[in-house]
Scaffold this motif. Sequence first.
Motif, PDB file in Angstrom:
ATOM      1  N   ASP A 277       0.861  -1.183   0.000  1.00 40.21           N
ATOM      2  CA  ASP A 277       0.000   0.000   0.000  1.00 40.21           C
ATOM      3  C   ASP A 277       0.901   1.237   0.000  1.00 40.21           C
ATOM      4  O   ASP A 277       1.719   1.408   0.913  1.00 40.21           O
ATOM      5  N   PRO A 278       0.789   2.122  -0.993  1.00 41.39           N
ATOM      6  CA  PRO A 278       1.679   3.287  -1.034  1.00 41.39           C
ATOM      7  C   PRO A 278       1.539   4.208   0.165  1.00 41.39           C
ATOM      8  O   PRO A 278       2.461   4.978   0.466  1.00 41.39           O
ATOM      9  N   ALA A 279       0.409   4.123   0.872  1.00 41.16           N
ATOM     10  CA  ALA A 279       0.235   4.948   2.071  1.00 41.16           C
ATOM     11  C   ALA A 279       1.238   4.587   3.157  1.00 41.16           C
ATOM     12  O   ALA A 279       1.439   5.362   4.103  1.00 41.16           O
ATOM     13  N   GLU A 280       1.894   3.413   3.026  1.00 39.74           N
ATOM     14  CA  GLU A 280       2.900   3.015   4.008  1.00 39.74           C
ATOM     15  C   GLU A 280       4.150   3.880   3.947  1.00 39.74           C
ATOM     16  O   GLU A 280       4.896   3.984   4.920  1.00 39.74           O
ATOM     17  N   VAL A 281       4.423   4.483   2.805  1.00 40.95           N
ATOM     18  CA  VAL A 281       5.617   5.317   2.627  1.00 40.95           C
ATOM     19  C   VAL A 281       5.302   6.739   3.083  1.00 40.95           C
ATOM     20  O   VAL A 281       4.236   7.282   2.774  1.00 40.95           O
ATOM     21  N   ASP A 282       6.239   7.358   3.805  1.00 41.60           N
ATOM     22  CA  ASP A 282       5.991   8.684   4.369  1.00 41.60           C
ATOM     23  C   ASP A 282       5.946   9.769   3.303  1.00 41.60           C
ATOM     24  O   ASP A 282       5.088  10.654   3.347  1.00 41.60           O
ATOM     25  N   ILE A 283       6.897   9.735   2.359  1.00 41.91           N
ATOM     26  CA  ILE A 283       7.015  10.809   1.366  1.00 41.91           C
ATOM     27  C   ILE A 283       7.264  10.192  -0.004  1.00 41.91           C
ATOM     28  O   ILE A 283       8.226   9.444  -0.198  1.00 41.91           O
ATOM     29  N   TRP A 284       6.400  10.521  -0.941  1.00 38.16           N
ATOM     30  CA  TRP A 284       6.620  10.179  -2.344  1.00 38.16           C
ATOM     31  C   TRP A 284       7.021  11.436  -3.093  1.00 38.16           C
ATOM     32  O   TRP A 284       6.377  12.483  -2.960  1.00 38.16           O
ATOM     33  N   MET A 285       8.076  11.334  -3.853  1.00 38.66           N
ATOM     34  CA  MET A 285       8.502  12.441  -4.704  1.00 38.66           C
ATOM     35  C   MET A 285       8.613  11.920  -6.126  1.00 38.66           C
ATOM     36  O   MET A 285       8.905  10.740  -6.354  1.00 38.66           O
ATOM     37  N   GLY A 286       8.357  12.763  -7.100  1.00 37.52           N
ATOM     38  CA  GLY A 286       8.508  12.333  -8.477  1.00 37.52           C
ATOM     39  C   GLY A 286       8.588  13.511  -9.424  1.00 37.52           C
ATOM     40  O   GLY A 286       8.552  14.670  -9.001  1.00 37.52           O
ATOM     41  N   THR A 287       8.717  13.193 -10.703  1.00 35.42           N
ATOM     42  CA  THR A 287       8.762  14.226 -11.727  1.00 35.42           C
ATOM     43  C   THR A 287       7.600  14.043 -12.695  1.00 35.42           C
ATOM     44  O   THR A 287       7.085  12.940 -12.877  1.00 35.42           O
ATOM     45  N   LEU A 288       7.243  15.135 -13.336  1.00 36.95           N
ATOM     46  CA  LEU A 288       6.204  15.124 -14.362  1.00 36.95           C
ATOM     47  C   LEU A 288       6.804  15.004 -15.763  1.00 36.95           C
ATOM     48  O   LEU A 288       6.069  14.893 -16.739  1.00 36.95           O
ATOM     49  N   SER A 289       8.130  15.023 -15.854  1.00 39.01           N
ATOM     50  CA  SER A 289       8.805  15.188 -17.139  1.00 39.01           C
ATOM     51  C   SER A 289       9.095  13.880 -17.855  1.00 39.01           C
ATOM     52  O   SER A 289       9.616  13.899 -18.969  1.00 39.01           O
ATOM     53  N   LYS A 290       8.766  12.756 -17.261  1.00 34.91           N
ATOM     54  CA  LYS A 290       9.088  11.476 -17.884  1.00 34.91           C
ATOM     55  C   LYS A 290       7.791  10.814 -18.350  1.00 34.91           C
ATOM     56  O   LYS A 290       7.250  11.184 -19.374  1.00 34.91           O
ATOM     57  N   THR A 291       7.273   9.872 -17.612  1.00 29.13           N
ATOM     58  CA  THR A 291       6.045   9.203 -18.037  1.00 29.13           C
ATOM     59  C   THR A 291       4.886  10.180 -18.211  1.00 29.13           C
ATOM     60  O   THR A 291       4.022   9.982 -19.077  1.00 29.13           O
ATOM     61  N   LEU A 292       4.839  11.247 -17.411  1.00 29.19           N
ATOM     62  CA  LEU A 292       3.668  12.118 -17.408  1.00 29.19           C
ATOM     63  C   LEU A 292       3.720  13.243 -18.439  1.00 29.19           C
ATOM     64  O   LEU A 292       2.914  14.187 -18.374  1.00 29.19           O
ATOM     65  N   ALA A 293       4.628  13.165 -19.393  1.00 36.39           N
ATOM     66  CA  ALA A 293       4.573  13.997 -20.608  1.00 36.39           C
ATOM     67  C   ALA A 293       4.478  15.488 -20.311  1.00 36.39           C
ATOM     68  O   ALA A 293       3.725  16.214 -20.950  1.00 36.39           O
ATOM     69  N   SER A 294       5.253  15.960 -19.346  1.00 38.30           N
ATOM     70  CA  SER A 294       5.162  17.354 -18.953  1.00 38.30           C
ATOM     71  C   SER A 294       6.520  17.808 -18.439  1.00 38.30           C
ATOM     72  O   SER A 294       7.556  17.278 -18.843  1.00 38.30           O
ATOM     73  N   THR A 295       6.500  18.762 -17.531  1.00 39.32           N
ATOM     74  CA  THR A 295       7.707  19.248 -16.850  1.00 39.32           C
ATOM     75  C   THR A 295       7.303  19.628 -15.441  1.00 39.32           C
ATOM     76  O   THR A 295       6.217  20.145 -15.219  1.00 39.32           O
ATOM     77  N   GLY A 296       8.202  19.387 -14.485  1.00 35.31           N
ATOM     78  CA  GLY A 296       7.919  19.762 -13.105  1.00 35.31           C
ATOM     79  C   GLY A 296       8.121  18.599 -12.170  1.00 35.31           C
ATOM     80  O   GLY A 296       8.589  17.526 -12.561  1.00 35.31           O
ATOM     81  N   GLY A 297       7.783  18.820 -10.902  1.00 38.27           N
ATOM     82  CA  GLY A 297       7.920  17.780  -9.892  1.00 38.27           C
ATOM     83  C   GLY A 297       6.749  17.789  -8.948  1.00 38.27           C
ATOM     84  O   GLY A 297       5.861  18.654  -9.024  1.00 38.27           O
ATOM     85  N   TYR A 298       6.731  16.801  -8.033  1.00 37.23           N
ATOM     86  CA  TYR A 298       5.645  16.734  -7.067  1.00 37.23           C
ATOM     87  C   TYR A 298       6.107  16.018  -5.814  1.00 37.23           C
ATOM     88  O   TYR A 298       7.084  15.263  -5.817  1.00 37.23           O
ATOM     89  N   VAL A 299       5.378  16.274  -4.729  1.00 39.21           N
ATOM     90  CA  VAL A 299       5.530  15.555  -3.467  1.00 39.21           C
ATOM     91  C   VAL A 299       4.143  15.118  -3.040  1.00 39.21           C
ATOM     92  O   VAL A 299       3.173  15.885  -3.158  1.00 39.21           O
ATOM     93  N   ALA A 300       4.033  13.877  -2.551  1.00 36.91           N
ATOM     94  CA  ALA A 300       2.763  13.381  -2.021  1.00 36.91           C
ATOM     95  C   ALA A 300       3.015  12.815  -0.630  1.00 36.91           C
ATOM     96  O   ALA A 300       4.029  12.150  -0.394  1.00 36.91           O
TER      97      ALA A 300
END
Length: 457
Positions: A277-300
């Motif tokens: 379950d991804p909710a088990e991880v405290d911090i997810w970080m990623g980029t929008l510039s690869k699979t998500l066909a954009s530019t930028g980053g995110y934290v969840a």
Amino acid sequence: MRGAALAAARQALEEPAPAPHDVRDTARVPERPRKAEVSGPRPQGLKELEGFRQLQMLEQAGAAIGLGSPYFRLHEGHAQSRSQIAGAEVLNFGSYDYLGLNADPRPRQAAMSALERYGVSASGSRMVSGTRPVHLALEEALARHYHCEAALSFVSGHATNVSLIPTLMEERDLVLSDAFVHNSVSTGMALSAAARRSFPHNDMDALERILENHRPLHRHVLIVVEGLYSMDGDLPDLPRLLALRDRYDAWLMVDEAHALGPVGASGRGVFEHFGIDPAEVDIWMGTLSKTLASTGGYVAGSKDLIRYLKARAPGHVFSVALPPCLAASAAEALRLLAREPGRAAQLQTLGAHFLEKARDLGLDCGAAVGSGVLPVMIGDSALATKLSERLLAAGVNVAPVTFPGVPMGSARLRFFLSSDHRPEDIDRALEATRDCLDQLEAEGFTRLLGAAQRAGG
């Protein structure tokens, strides 16, 4: 003379850069000194910098043995599984459009609709005037994807880590990172007031020893890993990391920049691969510039985490918002990732084919699992550079990764696969790699490198 030039090239390619100053040593601003009397010639500015001198030496040594730069190649159109470079069509393994969504018309149409409605730029930071409905829609979708309470987008993926880590980790804290994490993580760690240490790549026993010895000395401990390592194409041991996180009362952060899309049965990421379950991880970080066909980053993560970052993270507070059109294209790509899991399955089938074909040809892919990032290990930086040059002439675009991007002696070609590639594309590229390596051997290039290495001690 050519052997001497090769020796100089090897030295330039693999000479360690000077260690950066610890920012904590320069946190206090000294009094401004009085202007000194200057006599003699004026300083040369950039030419006095050690890094600039190293760059010049590298360029001169490369030119002496006919090594051109394999970087900054100009793509003259849409860089898909095929691209146009110097007027010729080439197979392209240099772009990280893992699921082909950058070429899909639907994210493009979402971007165009947002462009018409909101304009090119948000024209302000999120705190001032930059927030648009598409930002909120993207962040809500990212939070749902990771089963988190909230998410936050940034205008740059690199700036996401550079802002997140020093904002979160303070003087009494400790940041522990895998030795192979991205530059954005190591830069964020360097800017933090927290203590910092790295552990050998994917060595959970070494990580546990550090936690045993150092956890009692610090208020908070953050462990940072990648969901798919961008140089080696392998995965972290997420179950063991979560167990260590719990045992030593730490936080776990996973950088999903390359894992979102290539990893997991439907491309949801490393948590899907391990059935966690991804909710088990405290911090997810990623980029929008690869699979998500954009530019930028995110934290969840948690609502409290996102609330704190919205108010304190410099890359959010003091930066213009993500352009609304890019937020819209990323949200649409994320929707398509969930709706069309066959893209990830196709990518993984191609990755397995790549590994099998490479083995048949005697090419070493290291620890890669076949998910999007596929290195072919070469070893010598000059040889990897020359091989990339020969492959481009043969119609295959793939960039080398050399020291200091990877440890000395572990230079490689790094192939990025897309679900839009075909098995015959992979066969052609790997057969060309084998042929070009054999040609360089027959021409004596590898012998010259060996002689240069011996001459250099």
